[in-house]
Design a protein around this motif. Structure first.
Motif, PDB file in Angstrom:
ATOM      1  N   ILE A 115     -65.263  45.614  38.043  1.00  0.00           N
ATOM      2  CA  ILE A 115     -64.828  46.420  37.694  1.00  0.00           C
ATOM      3  C   ILE A 115     -63.725  46.640  37.845  1.00  0.00           C
ATOM      4  CG2 ILE A 115     -65.351  49.229  37.503  1.00  0.00           C
ATOM      5  CD1 ILE A 115     -68.193  48.922  38.206  1.00  0.00           C
ATOM      6  N   VAL A 148     -66.707  58.988  38.551  1.00  0.00           N
ATOM      7  CA  VAL A 148     -67.062  58.140  38.469  1.00  0.00           C
ATOM      8  C   VAL A 148     -66.583  56.907  37.777  1.00  0.00           C
ATOM      9  CG1 VAL A 148     -66.402  58.726  36.275  1.00  0.00           C
ATOM     10  CG2 VAL A 148     -68.368  57.604  36.010  1.00  0.00           C
ATOM     11  N   GLY A 149     -67.327  55.576  38.389  1.00  0.00           N
ATOM     12  CA  GLY A 149     -67.055  54.367  37.707  1.00  0.00           C
ATOM     13  C   GLY A 149     -67.034  53.313  38.553  1.00  0.00           C
ATOM     14  N   PRO A 155     -67.288  52.577  42.826  1.00  0.00           N
ATOM     15  CA  PRO A 155     -67.359  53.179  44.414  1.00  0.00           C
ATOM     16  C   PRO A 155     -65.918  53.753  45.118  1.00  0.00           C
ATOM     17  CG  PRO A 155     -68.192  51.361  44.196  1.00  0.00           C
ATOM     18  CD  PRO A 155     -67.299  50.909  43.190  1.00  0.00           C
ATOM     19  N   ILE A 195     -73.398  53.044  46.562  1.00  0.00           N
ATOM     20  CA  ILE A 195     -73.351  52.314  45.665  1.00  0.00           C
ATOM     21  C   ILE A 195     -72.270  51.109  46.432  1.00  0.00           C
ATOM     22  CG2 ILE A 195     -73.160  51.279  43.620  1.00  0.00           C
ATOM     23  CD1 ILE A 195     -75.760  53.229  43.782  1.00  0.00           C
ATOM     24  N   THR A 248     -70.783  60.535  40.896  1.00  0.00           N
ATOM     25  CA  THR A 248     -71.925  60.259  40.216  1.00  0.00           C
ATOM     26  C   THR A 248     -72.182  58.828  39.930  1.00  0.00           C
ATOM     27  OG1 THR A 248     -70.435  60.753  37.798  1.00  0.00           O
ATOM     28  CG2 THR A 248     -70.887  62.105  38.697  1.00  0.00           C
ATOM     29  N   TRP A 249     -73.378  58.556  39.699  1.00  0.00           N
ATOM     30  CA  TRP A 249     -73.763  56.804  39.441  1.00  0.00           C
ATOM     31  C   TRP A 249     -74.496  56.482  38.342  1.00  0.00           C
ATOM     32  CZ3 TRP A 249     -78.160  54.636  39.519  1.00  0.00           C
ATOM     33  CH2 TRP A 249     -78.205  52.631  38.662  1.00  0.00           C
ATOM     34  N   TRP A 250     -73.491  56.375  37.539  1.00  0.00           N
ATOM     35  CA  TRP A 250     -74.869  56.186  36.407  1.00  0.00           C
ATOM     36  C   TRP A 250     -73.893  54.596  35.210  1.00  0.00           C
ATOM     37  CZ3 TRP A 250     -73.492  58.226  30.580  1.00  0.00           C
ATOM     38  CH2 TRP A 250     -72.128  58.607  31.250  1.00  0.00           C
ATOM     39  N   GLN A 251     -74.760  54.413  34.985  1.00  0.00           N
ATOM     40  CA  GLN A 251     -74.058  53.251  33.770  1.00  0.00           C
ATOM     41  C   GLN A 251     -74.323  53.342  32.073  1.00  0.00           C
ATOM     42  OE1 GLN A 251     -77.173  50.660  34.835  1.00  0.00           O
ATOM     43  NE2 GLN A 251     -75.450  49.418  35.906  1.00  0.00           N
ATOM     44  N   ASN A 272     -65.630  47.927  32.979  1.00  0.00           N
ATOM     45  CA  ASN A 272     -66.458  46.731  33.230  1.00  0.00           C
ATOM     46  C   ASN A 272     -65.257  45.819  32.787  1.00  0.00           C
ATOM     47  OD1 ASN A 272     -68.304  48.224  34.659  1.00  0.00           O
ATOM     48  ND2 ASN A 272     -69.736  47.947  32.934  1.00  0.00           N
ATOM     49  N   THR A 312     -70.788  47.453  26.107  1.00  0.00           N
ATOM     50  CA  THR A 312     -70.431  47.099  27.720  1.00  0.00           C
ATOM     51  C   THR A 312     -70.459  45.548  28.075  1.00  0.00           C
ATOM     52  OG1 THR A 312     -71.068  47.850  29.375  1.00  0.00           O
ATOM     53  CG2 THR A 312     -73.130  47.465  28.318  1.00  0.00           C
ATOM     54  N   ARG A 314     -71.152  45.662  42.163  1.00  0.00           N
ATOM     55  CA  ARG A 314     -71.937  45.498  41.577  1.00  0.00           C
ATOM     56  C   ARG A 314     -72.391  43.744  41.895  1.00  0.00           C
ATOM     57  NH1 ARG A 314     -73.084  47.173  36.646  1.00  0.00           N
ATOM     58  NH2 ARG A 314     -73.811  44.881  36.732  1.00  0.00           N
ATOM     59  N   GLU A 364     -75.601  52.040  30.549  1.00  0.00           N
ATOM     60  CA  GLU A 364     -77.138  51.118  30.024  1.00  0.00           C
ATOM     61  C   GLU A 364     -77.926  53.191  30.477  1.00  0.00           C
ATOM     62  OE1 GLU A 364     -75.633  49.828  31.176  1.00  0.00           O
ATOM     63  OE2 GLU A 364     -75.134  47.891  31.001  1.00  0.00           O
TER      64      GLU A 364
HETATM   65  C1  WTA Z   1     -70.049  51.204  38.757  1.00  0.00           C
HETATM   66  C2  WTA Z   1     -70.198  54.136  33.579  1.00  0.00           C
HETATM   67  C3  WTA Z   1     -70.095  53.487  42.158  1.00  0.00           C
HETATM   68  C4  WTA Z   1     -71.259  50.558  39.008  1.00  0.00           C
HETATM   69  C5  WTA Z   1     -70.917  55.583  33.303  1.00  0.00           C
HETATM   70  C6  WTA Z   1     -71.799  50.416  37.766  1.00  0.00           C
HETATM   71  C7  WTA Z   1     -70.500  53.035  39.825  1.00  0.00           C
HETATM   72  C8  WTA Z   1     -70.985  50.534  36.646  1.00  0.00           C
HETATM   73  C9  WTA Z   1     -70.418  54.401  39.771  1.00  0.00           C
HETATM   74  C10 WTA Z   1     -71.225  51.400  35.068  1.00  0.00           C
HETATM   75  C11 WTA Z   1     -70.206  55.476  40.609  1.00  0.00           C
HETATM   76  C12 WTA Z   1     -70.604  53.766  38.243  1.00  0.00           C
HETATM   77  N1  WTA Z   1     -70.265  54.450  42.762  1.00  0.00           N
HETATM   78  N2  WTA Z   1     -70.483  52.521  41.101  1.00  0.00           N
HETATM   79  N3  WTA Z   1     -70.052  56.971  41.250  1.00  0.00           N
HETATM   80  N4  WTA Z   1     -70.323  54.778  38.938  1.00  0.00           N
HETATM   81  N5  WTA Z   1     -70.305  52.638  38.900  1.00  0.00           N
HETATM   82  O1  WTA Z   1     -70.861  50.852  31.728  1.00  0.00           O
HETATM   83  O2  WTA Z   1     -71.274  49.406  38.578  1.00  0.00           O
HETATM   84  O3  WTA Z   1     -68.790  51.624  31.916  1.00  0.00           O
HETATM   85  O4  WTA Z   1     -73.060  49.733  37.107  1.00  0.00           O
HETATM   86  O5  WTA Z   1     -70.174  52.918  33.172  1.00  0.00           O
HETATM   87  O6  WTA Z   1     -70.158  51.451  36.938  1.00  0.00           O
HETATM   88  O7  WTA Z   1     -69.706  51.268  34.074  1.00  0.00           O
HETATM   89  P1  WTA Z   1     -70.362  51.598  33.037  1.00  0.00           P
END
Ligand code: WTA
Length: 631
Positions: A506, A370-371, A373, A497, A396-399, A511, A248, A500, A401
């Motif tokens: 993004i 996802v990905g 805001p 969220i 869904t917020w996640w990363q 990313n 990433t 960043r 990591e």
């Molecule tokens: C952003 C993707 C707002 C955030 C799964 C995070 C989001 C980064 C959301 C991770 C969401 C992901 N709302 N922001 N629902 N989901 N992000 O590693 O900034 O490709 O830190 O993982 O995407 O991106 P990554």
């Protein structure tokens, strides 16, 4: 599996238990999986090192959970529905029994090519069934997969192969995406000029286009698979053995190889998949992500297959042959849960509504995003036109990591709120910090997000650079994981969220660290220095804006811009091409020589009213010049 949350009250109870007694909480979930040996201890962590371990002493193979375990009851159920790029080509349904057989056979191919437990395998493939097979075959024998998105350039690919020290590359002759055909094998050839660890390249024939061939290392997939048996006992692994590396972008140049391990990742992706999407037996679930990203790893392959779900894999793009393709596929395969990115939603919302209306979307029960805001307008468009106001939307917020979803509503179980990811999953303890690094105790607040207790699927390290892992994620706030996002919290504890807080931008859900793009531009012989920042963009969410200093006055700006775009495309990949390039005589810098990206971000966003105090800059005059000529 027996851990589906059925009601809001149950969510509250489970959440409480996950905080007060996390070991018992996770034990009760993990017992639903197939372990070869029960774990001795649920978890252990020390974030000053930082170190996190889950299901310590447990032994398993994730593919036994994704495949073998389902053979008794659902051998003939479809595991993967594959939808090709071109709608005139036939879609394919692969049952659990067939997938098991394909994975075992290909695992034997890997073994025949000298791949063993712990070896690193680079996978650079289009979205075809063999990509999923390759991933699972690695996991079957304990080899560590490193999937590289098949849109990355040869340079980016080489950097990832070298960082992980991959022994073999799995690829295809070419890949289809919309109107385009990408010459994947030739890109691999180019990359390998700068790699020394790779012994073999296995090539799947997808497009049948002409390719170069090197008899010493290249082998055809179909020839390798032809005479191989499809029995392959899973290699028994420790919970904390490496499952995969996935790169990433970071805020400095080098991509970060996030390392995920077997036990915790399996438990958390499956648990979160079932609960967020409220997947029920027989449902058809479609996540439109590419397996080159974490979303594809966790929520196309591992989570759904561990649960015994039917998961759709789509080779193409939302715009081909027209902007109704997603909905055509939803109708065709009677999709029940649909999971995509805000950037796709915004693109589709710009096209006529009848491209949605003409398809029967009555099977849809749940929508996900996802990905990045999701803005209010896109949220409502999705809700009105796709969900017809009857499908809960899970934001869904996640990363990469985090391995799995950390903050999201649970479809139909907990309440959604437009533009809010809403509540933490059981086991996830978010906190907000202010700019001085103090924890904010007020319920209603805006700040910087952090997580204060480990969850099973947190990445354990950055491959080969534990120090960087510590610095990036564990040094901002003691004993907290720092994701790099800002957030606000409402009176009910819902999180939104806000974006960043570092130099990651993004773009269209991808990313991108700005540093690698800057490095690429700096390579141009006419360029002295540059700075790249993000700015809001209607469809992409954010786009890149490059401020570039050249040695001499630019005589042919269009030509130079094109050369710069070409360089970025070749070095990082086409997705990283800046939308705007402005030639400047200087960049705003602090007296210590740091480029003030904050100011450039404001200029790029056309928000120049409140630039703050610029008098302390080394060169305040340049700011006026940049504003006057901004694009
Ligand atoms: C952003 C993707 C707002 C955030 C799964 C995070 C989001 C980064 C959301 C991770 C969401 C992901 N709302 N922001 N629902 N989901 N992000 O590693 O900034 O490709 O830190 O993982 O995407 O991106 P990554």
């Amino acid at each position: 599996m027996g851990f589906q949350i059925q009601s809001y009250q149950q969510y509250l109870d489970d959440y409480k238990k996950s905080v007060t007694n996390p070991a018992e909480f996770w034990d009760e979930i993990a017992v639903h999986f197939k372990w070869r040996k029960h774990w001795d201890k649920t978890f252990e962590y020390d974030w000053s090192k930082p170190e996190t371990k889950w299901f310590i002493g447990g032994q398993l193979n994730i593919t036994e959970n994704c495949l073998d375990r389902h053979l008794a009851s659902k051998a003939d159920q479809t595991a993967i529905i594959w939808e090709p790029n071109n709608p005139n080509e036939k879609s394919v349904r692969v049952t659990y029994k067939e997938l098991h057989s394909k994975v075992c056979a290909f695992a034997n191919v890997l073994k025949k090519n000298g791949i063993q437990k712990g070896d690193k395998v680079c996978i650079y493939m289009p979205m075809i069934v063999e990509l999923a097979v390759a991933v699972l075959a690695c996991a079957r024998i304990g080899a560590v997969h490193s999937v590289v998105f098949a849109g990355f350039s040869s340079k980016a690919l080489a950097a990832r192969i070298n960082d992980a020290g991959c022994k073999i590359v799995l690829t295809a002759d070419g890949g289809y995406r919309g109107e385009k055909t990408t010459p994947l094998k030739n890109i691999v050839d180019e990359a390998l000029k700068n790699c020394s660890t790779v012994n073999n390249v296995l090539v799947f024939k997808r497009t049948d286009q002409p390719i170069n061939w090197n008899d010493n290392i290249d082998k055809w997939w179909h020839e390798e698979i032809a005479q191989i048996e499809d029995i392959c006992e899973p290699v028994v692994l420790d919970s904390e053995d490496e499952l995969f590396i996935l790169y990433t972008s970071g805020s400095t140049g080098k991509p970060k190889g996030m390392v995920h391990t077997c036990g915790g990742y399996m438990v958390y992706t499956t648990y979160s998949f079932q609960n967020v999407f409220q997947y029920k037996e027989g449902d058809v679930y479609w996540c439109t992500a590419d397996i080159g990203w974490i979303t594809g790893h966790s929520y196309i392959i591992y989570g759904p297959l561990c649960l015994g779900a039917t998961t759709v894999m789509f080779e193409g793009v939302p715009s081909y042959p027209d902007y109704g393709r997603f909905w055509e596929v939803c109708e065709k395969h009677k999709v029940n849960q649909f999971y995509t990115a805000p950037t796709a939603i915004r693109t589709l919302a710009k096209h006529p509504k009848d491209l949605v209306d003409k398809y029967d979307l009555s099977n849809l029960k749940v929508l996900g995003t996802v990905g990045e805001p999701i803005n209010e307008e896109a949220w409502h468009w999705y809700d009105d036109n796709v969900g017809k106001n009857k499908c809960p939307i899970v934001d869904t917020w996640w990363q990469t990591e985090t391995g799995g979803i950390l903050i999201s509503s649970l479809a139909g179980v907990t309440e959604g709120k437009p533009t809010f990811a809403t509540l933490p999953m059981p086991g996830i303890q978010p906190a907000l910090f202010d700019s001085e690094g103090r924890k904010i105790e007020n319920q209603e607040a805006e700040g910087i997000l952090a997580i204060q207790h480990p969850w099973p699927s947190i990445a354990r390290t950055i491959y080969g650079d534990h120090e960087r892992y510590k610095n990036v994620y564990f040094s901002a706030y003691p004993n907290h994981y720092f994701p790099g996002d800002g957030a606000l919290r409402d009176a009910k504890g819902n999180y939104r969220i806000t974006g960043r807080v570092d130099d990651v931008v993004i773009v269209s859900g991808h990313n991108l660290g700005t540093a690698p793009v800057e490095n690429a531009i700096d390579e141009h012989k006419d360029v002295v220095e540059c700075a790249v920042v993000g700015f809001p963009h209607d469809v992409k969410g954010n786009a890149l804006y490059a401020f570039v200093i050249t040695y001499d006055k630019v005589s042919k700006p269009e030509q130079l811009k094109n050369e710069i775009l070409e360089l970025v495309s070749k070095t990082v990949g086409p997705i990283a091409k800046p939308d705007k390039i402005q030639f400047v005589s200087g960049l705003p810098k602090t007296r210590s020589g740091k480029i003030m990206r904050r100011i450039l971000r404001k200029i790029a966003s056309k928000d120049t009213e409140n630039l703050g105090d610029i008098s302390t800059l080394l060169n305040p005059d340049v700011v006026t010049e940049i504003i006057d000529n901004s694009l």
